[in-house]
Design an enzyme around this catalytic site. Structure first.
Site, PDB file in Angstrom:
ATOM      1  N   ASP A   1      17.031  59.452  -7.039  1.00  0.00           N
ATOM      2  CA  ASP A   1      17.085  60.905  -6.853  1.00  0.00           C
ATOM      3  C   ASP A   1      15.929  61.544  -7.620  1.00  0.00           C
ATOM      4  OD1 ASP A   1      17.818  63.738  -7.229  1.00  0.00           O
ATOM      5  OD2 ASP A   1      19.732  63.149  -6.337  1.00  0.00           O
ATOM      6  N   ILE A   2      15.228  62.465  -6.954  1.00  0.00           N
ATOM      7  CA  ILE A   2      14.040  63.103  -7.541  1.00  0.00           C
ATOM      8  C   ILE A   2      14.395  64.029  -8.720  1.00  0.00           C
ATOM      9  CG2 ILE A   2      13.914  65.161  -6.050  1.00  0.00           C
ATOM     10  CD1 ILE A   2      10.860  63.016  -6.640  1.00  0.00           C
TER      11      ILE A   2
ATOM     12  N   ASN B   1      28.826  64.991  -1.161  1.00  0.00           N
ATOM     13  CA  ASN B   1      29.167  66.366  -0.808  1.00  0.00           C
ATOM     14  C   ASN B   1      28.975  66.566   0.692  1.00  0.00           C
ATOM     15  OD1 ASN B   1      29.423  66.900  -3.607  1.00  0.00           O
ATOM     16  ND2 ASN B   1      27.224  67.269  -3.758  1.00  0.00           N
TER      17      ASN B   1
ATOM     18  N   GLN C   1      26.849  70.675  -0.791  1.00  0.00           N
ATOM     19  CA  GLN C   1      25.830  69.835  -0.145  1.00  0.00           C
ATOM     20  C   GLN C   1      24.564  70.666   0.016  1.00  0.00           C
ATOM     21  OE1 GLN C   1      26.783  68.279   3.798  1.00  0.00           O
ATOM     22  NE2 GLN C   1      25.069  66.814   3.705  1.00  0.00           N
TER      23      GLN C   1
ATOM     24  N   HIS D   1      24.617  61.561   2.257  1.00  0.00           N
ATOM     25  CA  HIS D   1      24.189  60.709   1.140  1.00  0.00           C
ATOM     26  C   HIS D   1      25.313  60.547   0.134  1.00  0.00           C
ATOM     27  CE1 HIS D   1      23.074  64.896   0.276  1.00  0.00           C
ATOM     28  NE2 HIS D   1      23.383  64.642  -0.984  1.00  0.00           N
ATOM     29  N   PHE D   2      25.302  59.417  -0.513  1.00  0.00           N
ATOM     30  CA  PHE D   2      26.167  59.147  -1.652  1.00  0.00           C
ATOM     31  C   PHE D   2      25.295  59.145  -2.902  1.00  0.00           C
ATOM     32  CE2 PHE D   2      28.781  57.513   1.731  1.00  0.00           C
ATOM     33  CZ  PHE D   2      30.078  57.770   1.310  1.00  0.00           C
ATOM     34  N   HIS D   3      25.749  59.885  -3.906  1.00  0.00           N
ATOM     35  CA  HIS D   3      25.106  59.805  -5.213  1.00  0.00           C
ATOM     36  C   HIS D   3      25.733  58.647  -5.980  1.00  0.00           C
ATOM     37  CE1 HIS D   3      23.315  63.958  -5.359  1.00  0.00           C
ATOM     38  NE2 HIS D   3      24.248  64.177  -4.449  1.00  0.00           N
TER      39      HIS D   3
HETATM   40  P1  5GP Z   1      23.424  67.293  -2.616  1.00  0.00           P
HETATM   41  O1  5GP Z   1      23.542  68.519  -3.476  1.00  0.00           O
HETATM   42  O2  5GP Z   1      23.065  67.628  -1.191  1.00  0.00           O
HETATM   43  O3  5GP Z   1      24.608  66.385  -2.734  1.00  0.00           O
HETATM   44  O4  5GP Z   1      22.261  66.459  -3.265  1.00  0.00           O
HETATM   45  C1  5GP Z   1      20.965  66.381  -2.756  1.00  0.00           C
HETATM   46  C2  5GP Z   1      20.175  65.529  -3.709  1.00  0.00           C
HETATM   47  O5  5GP Z   1      18.954  65.197  -3.085  1.00  0.00           O
HETATM   48  C3  5GP Z   1      19.827  66.260  -5.028  1.00  0.00           C
HETATM   49  O6  5GP Z   1      20.349  65.523  -6.122  1.00  0.00           O
HETATM   50  C4  5GP Z   1      18.314  66.281  -5.026  1.00  0.00           C
HETATM   51  O7  5GP Z   1      17.750  66.068  -6.301  1.00  0.00           O
HETATM   52  C5  5GP Z   1      17.939  65.174  -4.069  1.00  0.00           C
HETATM   53  N1  5GP Z   1      16.673  65.363  -3.385  1.00  0.00           N
HETATM   54  C6  5GP Z   1      16.282  66.494  -2.722  1.00  0.00           C
HETATM   55  N2  5GP Z   1      15.056  66.321  -2.198  1.00  0.00           N
HETATM   56  C7  5GP Z   1      14.673  65.057  -2.544  1.00  0.00           C
HETATM   57  C8  5GP Z   1      13.487  64.309  -2.304  1.00  0.00           C
HETATM   58  O8  5GP Z   1      12.534  64.747  -1.676  1.00  0.00           O
HETATM   59  N3  5GP Z   1      13.453  63.048  -2.809  1.00  0.00           N
HETATM   60  C9  5GP Z   1      14.492  62.523  -3.521  1.00  0.00           C
HETATM   61  N4  5GP Z   1      14.344  61.288  -3.970  1.00  0.00           N
HETATM   62  N5  5GP Z   1      15.618  63.207  -3.759  1.00  0.00           N
HETATM   63  C10 5GP Z   1      15.705  64.461  -3.279  1.00  0.00           C
END
Ligand code: 5GP
Ligand code: ZN
Length: 133
Positions: A30-31, A86, A93, A99-101
């Protein structure tokens, strides 16, 4: 899906730090990491979230979630992990590609994923279950 950042990552059109992949799923860092080795696992095909992904494809993703957890256990000695997914904007989300964290945890890491609870709602459980019939 055009303009989906995770589709771009799968196609190699956007940079990512790969951890593991199969024919159907991709794991990468995750970035905006909440901890070291905070990882995302996604299907290579675009699905928005839990609601539209077919069960078989979901299995392919969760199989990779398991692989990555075992890899971190074996190589890094990580034995505490939170797995979070999420689905929907109101469920926090932000990227609309399922995606799964995988979030490794350790004592004193400063993170605290807790929710506000409502024990008084236990009295509604029977009525809630009735609605599902
Ligand atoms: P969500 O809130 O949708 O569950 O999480 C999205 C996740 O995607 C966030 O933790 C965010 O840091 C990650 N993310 C968003 N854009 C990028 C990207 O370009 N590269 C990577 N590796 N992660 C990303
Ligand atoms: Zn996508």
């Amino acid at each position: 899906m055009i303009n989906c950042i995770f589709c771009k990552i799968v196609k190699g059109e956007a940079n990512s730090w790969k951890i593991y992949e199969t024919e159907d799923a991709y794991a990468f860092l995750d970035i905006n990491p909440a901890n070291r080795y905070h990882t995302l696992v996604i299907p290579k095909k675009h699905y928005t979230n839990i609601f539209d992904i077919p069960e078989k494809e979901l299995s392919a993703v969760t199989t990779v979630v398991k692989k990555v957890c075992k890899l971190y256990e074996e190589k890094l000695g990580i034995s505490n992990i939170q797995i979070i997914s999420n689905s929907g904007a109101e469920a926090q989300q932000e990227v609309f590609h399922l995606h799964f964290h995988i979030l490794p945890r350790k004592r004193g890491d400063g993170q605290n994923l807790r929710w506000i609870t409502h024990p008084e709602w236990v009295q509604d459980f029977d009525r809630m279950i009735e609605k599902l019939k």
